[in-house]
Enzyme design. Structure first.
Site, mmCIF file in Angstrom:
data_model
loop_
_atom_site.group_PDB
_atom_site.id
_atom_site.type_symbol
_atom_site.label_atom_id
_atom_site.label_comp_id
_atom_site.label_asym_id
_atom_site.label_seq_id
_atom_site.Cartn_x
_atom_site.Cartn_y
_atom_site.Cartn_z
ATOM 1 C CG HIS A 462 -77.255 -43.281 -63.765
ATOM 2 N ND1 HIS A 462 -77.103 -44.256 -62.809
ATOM 3 C CD2 HIS A 462 -76.171 -42.489 -63.658
ATOM 4 C CE1 HIS A 462 -75.975 -44.042 -62.143
ATOM 5 N NE2 HIS A 462 -75.385 -42.974 -62.653
ATOM 6 C CD GLU A 463 -74.904 -39.623 -65.759
ATOM 7 O OE1 GLU A 463 -74.657 -38.761 -64.895
ATOM 8 O OE2 GLU A 463 -74.304 -40.715 -65.807
ATOM 9 C CG HIS A 469 -77.774 -36.092 -54.800
ATOM 10 N ND1 HIS A 469 -76.711 -36.950 -54.678
ATOM 11 C CD2 HIS A 469 -78.126 -35.764 -53.538
ATOM 12 C CE1 HIS A 469 -76.444 -37.131 -53.386
ATOM 13 N NE2 HIS A 469 -77.286 -36.421 -52.675
HETATM 14 ZN ZN LIG Z 1 -73.655 -42.018 -61.981
#
Ligand SMILES: [Zn+2]
Length: 673
Positions: A462-463, A469
């Protein structure tokens, strides 16, 4: 001092990595002071420019301003979260109100706003391209939302409110840090920890030593209400003590602050022309209106509660307890999972060794989907000895940026996991991105491997989605760089990256026994996915309860006194149909740092809001052949590289070919019934 303060000139290290080896505590405050002074002088010069306003001499000039302040802020706030110290906390308490006042001095500069307003009025005649036009619109919106249209008197009131809010948030965070530390359980013997794995007991002993309790065992509290040890501690009374210690955090120190913060925010929203703080916040989010958020939350509550009640009945029956309680949930859930799905989550950990998960899982997936490669750079120094630095390359070998990994928990780190940007990508400044991921994995004893739980594996993916991004950002203006998107959109790319955790070809690559190298048995993987569905009721309800609390605190109108924090909280949960005694909210108000300290106020709904997009995107990957470079390239080009430079929902629709659908989310969380 001036010549030796490492913040005073741009870093000369690769990618302008901050020169951590040279940075000392005494450098921060002078750098902040000079950074604010320089930035203020730069913006005043823009405002006082005798030339008529142009996009270049106003908006681009503002984009280029504040370099020193940006450098010190990024390094300092990263440090304040991941390696704080009494001196750092003192600086934070001084700097936060100063920064709030500084932001007001910039945004409430009437001459500056006159120029922006004039440009905005003639925006279609300026010959701007799409990104530049959007930037001008965003500056105008930002200034209006910061109070630029208020009367002189209104601006003064706003400044006073912002200062009080900044002060109260800092106090909330610092009380919580102290309370969390103080609420750790100190135990005398390993027998009390029956049920925990040998390495968890060793970690508790090491933790005790680090905290000055040599020879004892310390269970430190993590962010959430539910502590991970609750799943395995055999001693029911100890489980109760642990959960109650967790649920009690901040009750005495932060109760009054939560009430004060909610009231101050309501007052500020009214001053800016909004019905309440939530309305003010979501006006600038993809949700747009409070009704859109309320409607999603209320749609999800009944089926989630029904699932949770089914799970509770099954667990209570399995436990045989007359008074099945919150501190029994995780423990019996683990037992039922073992019995019904033949899954022992503790037995899975030997297959999840941190370094292997990182290189052969997270990095490998990024290689398959986006063509990235990673080289560790031990010659580049992080801000703590545990930090590792990797250089990231595109498929064609061109350099992309730096990725820093800071994975271990320590007493000086706040709980949870997050991504920060240390250098923002921008074509205007010529900078490439430097990003950091923080996790809170228990540090193993010297020479032992760091074995992750399944949840921690998910968190790492997730991180890393947030990191991508930031790394893929390909925008001209720093304003739009990387994760500078609405809060209810920012969790979307990170959630999408979680899809690779259980993809068979990825899992087979990283989930190998740390001693034997054996791959994790295939049927264990399949059972794990089944078991994942069991427990969705609990997870959805504890999340929704926190989202509803956030919403309740931030929909109070100005002038309304919320009264006592605990009573307010209980009433809000009851009203929403979420007052389930066996499922406490993921955060109770007095330790809900997301909304009272970290900028997620009226924004905790974002996780499930983004998950609608995430689940729909996972469907898109499936429809298009799954893990293929072509798919990664499309997702990178249309979404991950755009930062805030395009309207986020337009970017989603451009890539998906239509508006998002909620059905994939409902199916994933078992909410279709
Ligand atoms: Zn997050």
């Amino acid at each position: 001092m001036t010549s030796t303060n490492p913040f005073f000139s741009p870093s000369t290290l690769p990618y302008e990595l901050p020169p951590f080896a040279d940075i000392r505590e005494e450098h921060y405050l002078p750098a902040f002071e000079q950074g604010m002074a320089e930035h203020l002088a730069e913006t005043e010069a823009v405002a006082a420019n005798p030339e008529p306003p142009t996009f270049e001499n106003t908006i681009v000039a503002l984009e280029r301003s504040g370099d020193l302040l940006d450098r010190v802020s990024k390094v300092f706030f990263n440090r304040a979260s991941s390696d704080t110290a009494p001196g750092i906390q003192e600086i934070e308490a001084k700097v936060n109100p100063a920064l709030a006042a500084h932001a007001d001095a910039v945004h409430l500069n009437a001459d500056l706003y006159v120029r922006i307003k004039a440009l905005y009025a003639s925006r279609t005649e300026l010959g701007l391209d799409a990104e530049a036009l959007r930037l001008l619109e965003r500056y105008h919106t930002r200034f209006v939302r910061a109070g630029a249209e208020l009367s002189e008197e209104g601006r003064e009131r706003l400044k006073a409110l912002n200062a009080r809010i900044a002060e109260a948030s800092t106090a909330f965070e610092q009380n919580l840090f102290a309370d969390t530390k103080a609420a750790a359980l100190v135990l005398d013997s390993p027998e009390e920890l029956s049920g925990l794995s040998a390495d968890a007991v060793a970690a508790a002993a090491a933790n005790a030593t680090a905290l000055g309790h040599d020879g004892k065992y310390v269970l430190s509290l993590k962010n959430f209400s539910n502590q991970s040890e609750l799943a395995s501690l055999d001693d029911r009374a100890l489980r109760r003590r642990l959960l109650e210690a967790s649920l009690g955090r901040g009750l005495t120190s932060n109760g009054e602050l939560t009430v004060r913060l909610a009231a101050l925010r309501a007052e500020r929203a009214a001053l800016l022309g909004y019905e309440n703080h939530a309305a003010y916040v979501v006006a600038d989010q993809t949700a747009g209106t409070p009704e859109a958020v309320t409607s999603l939350l209320t749609r999800l509550v009944p089926p989630a509660v029904a699932n949770a009640e089914r799970e509770a009945a099954a667990l209570a029956a399995a436990s045989g307890l007359e008074d099945f309680s919150a501190w029994d949930w995780a423990y019996w859930s683990e037992k039922v999972r073992k019995a019904e799905f033949d899954i022992d989550t503790a037995a899975m950990r030997p297959y999840f060794e941190l370094d292997r998960v990182l290189r052969d899982g997270v990095f490998h997936a990024a290689g398959q989907v986006y063509g990235l490669s990673f080289t560790e750079r031990p010659d580049l120094i992080g801000y703590h000895p545990d930090v590792r630095v990797f250089e990231v390359f595109n498929a064609d070998g061109s350099p992309l940026g730096l990725y820093l990994g800071d994975f271990f928990a320590r007493a000086s780190k706040r709980g949870g996991a997050w991504m920060n940007s240390l250098v923002d990508q921008s074509a205007l400044t010529g900078r490439k991105p430097v990003v950091v991921n923080n996790l809170n994995v228990a540090k193993p004893a010297e020479g032992e491997p760091a074995l992750l739980t399944y949840d921690e594996v998910n968190t790492l993916f997730h991180e890393f989605g947030h990191a991508l991004h930031g790394l893929f950002s390909d925008v001209r203006h720093p304003f739009f760089s990387g994760t500078a998107v609405p809060r209810d959109f920012v969790e979307y790319p990170s959630q999408v990256n979680e899809m690779w955790v259980t993809r068979p070809e990825v899992l087979a690559h990283y989930a190998r026994h740390h001693e034997t190298g054996e791959p994790m048995p295939a049927e264990l993987v399949a059972r794990m996915e089944d078991a994942e569905r069991f427990g969705q009721g609990f997870r959805t309800v504890e999340y929704l309860a926190a989202a509803v609390l956030d919403w309740a605190w931030h929909t109070i109108p100005a002038g309304h006194d919320p009264g006592d924090a605990e009573e307010f909280e209980a009433a809000a949960l009851k009203e929403a149909g979420l007052a389930l005694p066996a499922i406490p909210p993921r955060y109770r108000s007095t330790y809900f740092a997301h909304i009272f300290a970290h900028g997620y106020s009226a924004g905790y709904y974002s996780y499930i809001w983004s998950e609608v997009l995430d689940a729909d995107t996972v469907e898109w990957f499936k429809e298009n052949g799954g893990m293929r470079r072509e798919n990664g390239d499309v997702f990178r080009r249309e979404l991950l590289s755009r930062g805030g430079s395009v309207d986020p929902m337009a970017a989603f629709e451009g890539f998906r070919g239509r508006a998002p659908r909620i059905e994939p989310l409902l199916a994933r969380r078992g909410l279709t019934g």
